[in-house]
Design a protein around this motif. Structure first.
Motif, PDB file in Angstrom:
ATOM      1  N   PHE A 149     -14.977  14.792  29.746  1.00 31.21           N
ATOM      2  CA  PHE A 149     -13.819  14.689  28.837  1.00 31.21           C
ATOM      3  C   PHE A 149     -13.142  16.051  28.676  1.00 31.21           C
ATOM      4  CE2 PHE A 149     -17.513  12.203  27.184  1.00 31.21           C
ATOM      5  CZ  PHE A 149     -17.121  10.958  27.681  1.00 31.21           C
ATOM      6  N   PRO A 150     -12.640  16.641  29.759  1.00 26.67           N
ATOM      7  CA  PRO A 150     -12.150  18.026  29.692  1.00 26.67           C
ATOM      8  C   PRO A 150     -10.785  18.213  29.037  1.00 26.67           C
ATOM      9  CG  PRO A 150     -11.872  17.152  31.910  1.00 26.67           C
ATOM     10  CD  PRO A 150     -12.609  16.111  31.138  1.00 26.67           C
ATOM     11  N   HIS A 151      -9.901  17.211  29.084  1.00 28.31           N
ATOM     12  CA  HIS A 151      -8.508  17.426  28.676  1.00 28.31           C
ATOM     13  C   HIS A 151      -8.194  16.748  27.346  1.00 28.31           C
ATOM     14  CE1 HIS A 151      -8.018  19.012  32.683  1.00 28.31           C
ATOM     15  NE2 HIS A 151      -8.386  17.859  33.219  1.00 28.31           N
ATOM     16  N   ALA A 152      -7.750  17.535  26.378  1.00 26.16           N
ATOM     17  CA  ALA A 152      -7.455  17.006  25.049  1.00 26.16           C
ATOM     18  C   ALA A 152      -6.321  15.982  25.069  1.00 26.16           C
ATOM     19  CB  ALA A 152      -7.103  18.157  24.109  1.00 26.16           C
ATOM     20  N   ASP A 153      -5.366  16.143  25.985  1.00 25.11           N
ATOM     21  CA  ASP A 153      -4.223  15.224  26.014  1.00 25.11           C
ATOM     22  C   ASP A 153      -4.564  13.891  26.676  1.00 25.11           C
ATOM     23  OD1 ASP A 153      -4.586  16.537  28.405  1.00 25.11           O
ATOM     24  OD2 ASP A 153      -2.447  16.726  28.866  1.00 25.11           O
ATOM     25  N   HIS A 154      -5.801  13.728  27.146  1.00 29.36           N
ATOM     26  CA  HIS A 154      -6.231  12.460  27.747  1.00 29.36           C
ATOM     27  C   HIS A 154      -7.196  11.705  26.838  1.00 29.36           C
ATOM     28  CE1 HIS A 154      -5.459  14.121  32.089  1.00 29.36           C
ATOM     29  NE2 HIS A 154      -4.340  13.913  31.400  1.00 29.36           N
ATOM     30  N   ILE A 155      -7.229  12.071  25.569  1.00 23.46           N
ATOM     31  CA  ILE A 155      -8.255  11.532  24.685  1.00 23.46           C
ATOM     32  C   ILE A 155      -8.176  10.010  24.549  1.00 23.46           C
ATOM     33  CG2 ILE A 155      -6.889  11.890  22.586  1.00 23.46           C
ATOM     34  CD1 ILE A 155      -9.577  12.615  21.193  1.00 23.46           C
ATOM     35  N   ASP A 156      -6.971   9.435  24.552  1.00 24.64           N
ATOM     36  CA  ASP A 156      -6.846   7.976  24.435  1.00 24.64           C
ATOM     37  C   ASP A 156      -7.451   7.277  25.653  1.00 24.64           C
ATOM     38  OD1 ASP A 156      -5.629   8.075  21.957  1.00 24.64           O
ATOM     39  OD2 ASP A 156      -3.603   8.150  22.789  1.00 24.64           O
ATOM     40  N   TYR A 164      -9.834   8.583  27.524  1.00 19.52           N
ATOM     41  CA  TYR A 164     -11.280   8.783  27.412  1.00 19.52           C
ATOM     42  C   TYR A 164     -11.904   7.762  26.462  1.00 19.52           C
ATOM     43  CZ  TYR A 164     -10.473  13.387  29.572  1.00 19.52           C
ATOM     44  OH  TYR A 164     -10.117  14.405  30.419  1.00 19.52           O
ATOM     45  N   LYS A 165     -11.217   7.471  25.366  1.00 18.97           N
ATOM     46  CA  LYS A 165     -11.739   6.498  24.403  1.00 18.97           C
ATOM     47  C   LYS A 165     -11.918   5.136  25.049  1.00 18.97           C
ATOM     48  CE  LYS A 165      -9.974   8.487  20.066  1.00 18.97           C
ATOM     49  NZ  LYS A 165      -9.066   8.271  18.902  1.00 18.97           N
ATOM     50  N   ASP A 166     -10.906   4.701  25.795  1.00 18.65           N
ATOM     51  CA  ASP A 166     -10.993   3.405  26.486  1.00 18.65           C
ATOM     52  C   ASP A 166     -12.117   3.402  27.514  1.00 18.65           C
ATOM     53  OD1 ASP A 166      -8.860   2.445  25.017  1.00 18.65           O
ATOM     54  OD2 ASP A 166      -7.361   2.934  26.549  1.00 18.65           O
ATOM     55  N   GLN A 167     -12.202   4.480  28.288  1.00 19.92           N
ATOM     56  CA  GLN A 167     -13.240   4.567  29.320  1.00 19.92           C
ATOM     57  C   GLN A 167     -14.635   4.575  28.703  1.00 19.92           C
ATOM     58  OE1 GLN A 167     -12.141   8.150  31.404  1.00 19.92           O
ATOM     59  NE2 GLN A 167     -10.872   7.051  32.894  1.00 19.92           N
ATOM     60  N   LEU A 168     -14.788   5.324  27.618  1.00 19.75           N
ATOM     61  CA  LEU A 168     -16.096   5.434  26.975  1.00 19.75           C
ATOM     62  C   LEU A 168     -16.549   4.081  26.432  1.00 19.75           C
ATOM     63  CD1 LEU A 168     -18.351   7.338  26.291  1.00 19.75           C
ATOM     64  CD2 LEU A 168     -17.119   8.043  24.234  1.00 19.75           C
ATOM     65  N   GLN A 169     -15.633   3.357  25.824  1.00 16.92           N
ATOM     66  CA  GLN A 169     -15.970   2.019  25.331  1.00 16.92           C
ATOM     67  C   GLN A 169     -16.366   1.096  26.478  1.00 16.92           C
ATOM     68  OE1 GLN A 169     -12.616   0.605  23.030  1.00 16.92           O
ATOM     69  NE2 GLN A 169     -13.472   1.392  21.125  1.00 16.92           N
ATOM     70  N   GLN A 170     -15.630   1.160  27.580  1.00 15.28           N
ATOM     71  CA  GLN A 170     -15.937   0.321  28.736  1.00 15.28           C
ATOM     72  C   GLN A 170     -17.292   0.681  29.332  1.00 15.28           C
ATOM     73  OE1 GLN A 170     -12.675   0.551  31.532  1.00 15.28           O
ATOM     74  NE2 GLN A 170     -11.151   0.038  29.967  1.00 15.28           N
ATOM     75  N   TRP A 171     -17.589   1.984  29.439  1.00 12.55           N
ATOM     76  CA  TRP A 171     -18.866   2.418  30.009  1.00 12.55           C
ATOM     77  C   TRP A 171     -20.037   1.928  29.158  1.00 12.55           C
ATOM     78  CZ3 TRP A 171     -16.765   8.050  30.740  1.00 12.55           C
ATOM     79  CH2 TRP A 171     -16.051   8.107  31.948  1.00 12.55           C
ATOM     80  N   VAL A 172     -19.926   2.112  27.853  1.00 11.80           N
ATOM     81  CA  VAL A 172     -21.017   1.688  26.970  1.00 11.80           C
ATOM     82  C   VAL A 172     -21.168   0.174  26.993  1.00 11.80           C
ATOM     83  CG1 VAL A 172     -21.821   1.599  24.586  1.00 11.80           C
ATOM     84  CG2 VAL A 172     -20.827   3.705  25.472  1.00 11.80           C
ATOM     85  N   ARG A 173     -20.058  -0.535  26.854  1.00 15.47           N
ATOM     86  CA  ARG A 173     -20.108  -2.007  26.843  1.00 15.47           C
ATOM     87  C   ARG A 173     -20.669  -2.548  28.149  1.00 15.47           C
ATOM     88  NH1 ARG A 173     -15.128  -2.779  26.329  1.00 15.47           N
ATOM     89  NH2 ARG A 173     -15.047  -2.855  24.042  1.00 15.47           N
ATOM     90  N   GLY A 174     -20.191  -2.019  29.260  1.00 16.35           N
ATOM     91  CA  GLY A 174     -20.629  -2.515  30.559  1.00 16.35           C
ATOM     92  C   GLY A 174     -22.101  -2.253  30.814  1.00 16.35           C
ATOM     93  N   HIS A 209     -13.886  16.744  22.080  1.00 11.71           N
ATOM     94  CA  HIS A 209     -12.654  16.679  21.290  1.00 11.71           C
ATOM     95  C   HIS A 209     -12.884  15.830  20.035  1.00 11.71           C
ATOM     96  CE1 HIS A 209     -10.803  18.520  24.724  1.00 11.71           C
ATOM     97  NE2 HIS A 209     -11.091  17.487  25.494  1.00 11.71           N
ATOM     98  N   PRO A 210     -12.528  16.361  18.868  1.00 10.46           N
ATOM     99  CA  PRO A 210     -12.715  15.610  17.616  1.00 10.46           C
ATOM    100  C   PRO A 210     -12.028  14.245  17.684  1.00 10.46           C
ATOM    101  CG  PRO A 210     -12.184  17.893  17.129  1.00 10.46           C
ATOM    102  CD  PRO A 210     -11.993  17.718  18.614  1.00 10.46           C
ATOM    103  N   GLY A 211     -12.715  13.233  17.207  1.00  7.58           N
ATOM    104  CA  GLY A 211     -12.152  11.880  17.184  1.00  7.58           C
ATOM    105  C   GLY A 211     -12.581  11.012  18.347  1.00  7.58           C
ATOM    106  N   LEU A 212     -12.990  11.639  19.455  1.00  8.27           N
ATOM    107  CA  LEU A 212     -13.346  10.860  20.638  1.00  8.27           C
ATOM    108  C   LEU A 212     -14.594  10.010  20.422  1.00  8.27           C
ATOM    109  CD1 LEU A 212     -13.174  10.016  23.577  1.00  8.27           C
ATOM    110  CD2 LEU A 212     -14.173  12.215  24.234  1.00  8.27           C
ATOM    111  N   ILE A 213     -15.616  10.586  19.822  1.00 10.35           N
ATOM    112  CA  ILE A 213     -16.884   9.864  19.682  1.00 10.35           C
ATOM    113  C   ILE A 213     -16.742   8.677  18.733  1.00 10.35           C
ATOM    114  CG2 ILE A 213     -17.892  11.109  17.733  1.00 10.35           C
ATOM    115  CD1 ILE A 213     -19.626  10.043  21.032  1.00 10.35           C
TER     116      ILE A 213
END
Length: 333
Positions: free
Chosen positions: A141-148, A150-160, A179-183
């Motif tokens: 999750f290196p880029h702050a401007d990609h946080i949205d 990352y959020k979608d990807q993280l949810q998909q990874w955990v769910r899958g 990045h704050p808010g991502l977790i």
């Protein structure tokens, strides 16, 4: 014997269907043999290929206890908490939520080591298991401007992954750099829901690793030392609330104002104390042992003395824990 060869019985039916040269009698015999071998073939494949079952996932509480006591130096609190928390959770047939552990302390104190120990004593393949998932904030999750995204990807990874295996282990490293808010995107999966969209997350384990809170932990350890108290007298109540508040209010931390803390979804904040010179010595000897080398006292003393310690005058704690021990031994050996 290769797995590909063991899969051969499973292709009997499809092979027969595409071959017209067999006589009726031969074809019937082959089909019979193929059907007869299918259960055996499944068992063989099941034995060699990792599955989400008791053959591949079996917690060894005694092994974890012995490894923690033998290889985790100077961390009486972490040893007690980790062993009781993981053992209690795995033995609970109907947990109401996933197990969530947050490990805090300076670098080189054993946080990554403990995560590996848990994996090694829960999965036959340890950290190489398909059911162990490690995320490193600066890499994933290196880029702050990609946080949205990352959020979608993280949810998909955990769910899958939990859909694939309920007893999945997720390790989030460098939480202090996230990045704050991502977790917060995975907050629903850590909550007290029986299912989310038909998937239960109650058997999963989430481990967060962070340097945040290290300053507070060190301050408490130093106070005990100044008062002439042993570090083993430090109790969880001396640190847990203070550490959780410090990371919650740290704007540069992935836990900043997170709902995971606000909603009490983190089960244990596990403090890792700064290591003293005697613990660094233990690390050096253990590293030599892992390389099948005799504990040469001259080399041990040289490595221990080359490490840097603080406060500057007293030289009580190693400022890098045991992190650079391996590389220093590479140099001297």
């Amino acid at each position: 014997m290769r797995v590909t060869r063991l899969l051969t019985p499973l292709c009997f039916l499809s092979c027969v269907q595409t071959t017209s040269a067999f006589e009726p009698f031969t074809t019937s015999v082959l089909i019979g043999v193929g059907v007869g071998l299918l259960p055996l073939g499944r068992q063989i494949v099941h034995y060699f290929l990792e599955n989400c079952d008791d053959n591949w996932i079996a917690f060894n509480s005694t092994g974890l206890k012995e490894t923690l006591e033998a290889k985790l130096f100077g961390q009486h609190l972490a040893t007690q908490i980790i062993l009781k928390a993981v053992t209690g959770f795995v033995n609970n047939k109907k947990p109401k939520k996933p197990l969530v552990l947050s490990l805090h302390g300076w670098t080189g104190t054993g946080k990554n080591l403990v995560s590996q120990m848990i994996a090694e004593h829960l999965y036959r393949k340890g950290m190489q298991s398909d059911f162990v998932h490690q995320f490193v904030s600066t890499a994933h999750f290196p880029h702050a401007d990609h946080i949205d995204t990352y959020k979608d990807q993280l949810q998909q990874w955990v769910r899958g992954n939990v859909t694939s295996c309920a007893r999945s282990l997720f390790i989030f490293d460098e939480m202090d750099k996230m990045h704050p808010g991502l977790i917060d995107s995975i907050k629903p999966f850590l909550d007290y829901y029986e299912t989310m969209d038909g998937v239960s997350y109650r058997q999963a384990i989430f481990i967060f690793l962070s340097n945040a809170g290290g300053e507070k932990i060190t301050r408490v350890a130093l106070d005990f030392w100044n008062e002439g108290k042993k570090r083993e007298e430090i109790q969880l109540k001396d640190l847990e609330t203070a550490v959780s508040l410090e990371v919650f209010n740290n704007k540069n931390s992935g836990f900043w104002h997170t709902s995971l803390i606000d909603k009490n979804l983190v089960d244990f904040f596990v403090p890792f104390l700064p290591l003293e010179m005697k613990h660094v010595r233990m690390c050096v000897k253990e590293e030599l042992k892992s390389r099948n080398k005799k504990p040469d006292e001259e080399i041990v003393n040289t490595v221990v003395e080359e490490m840097t310690y603080f406060p500057r005058e007293e030289k009580i704690f190693s400022d890098k824990g045991c992190k650079t021990v391996e590389k220093k031994l590479d140099y001297y050996l």
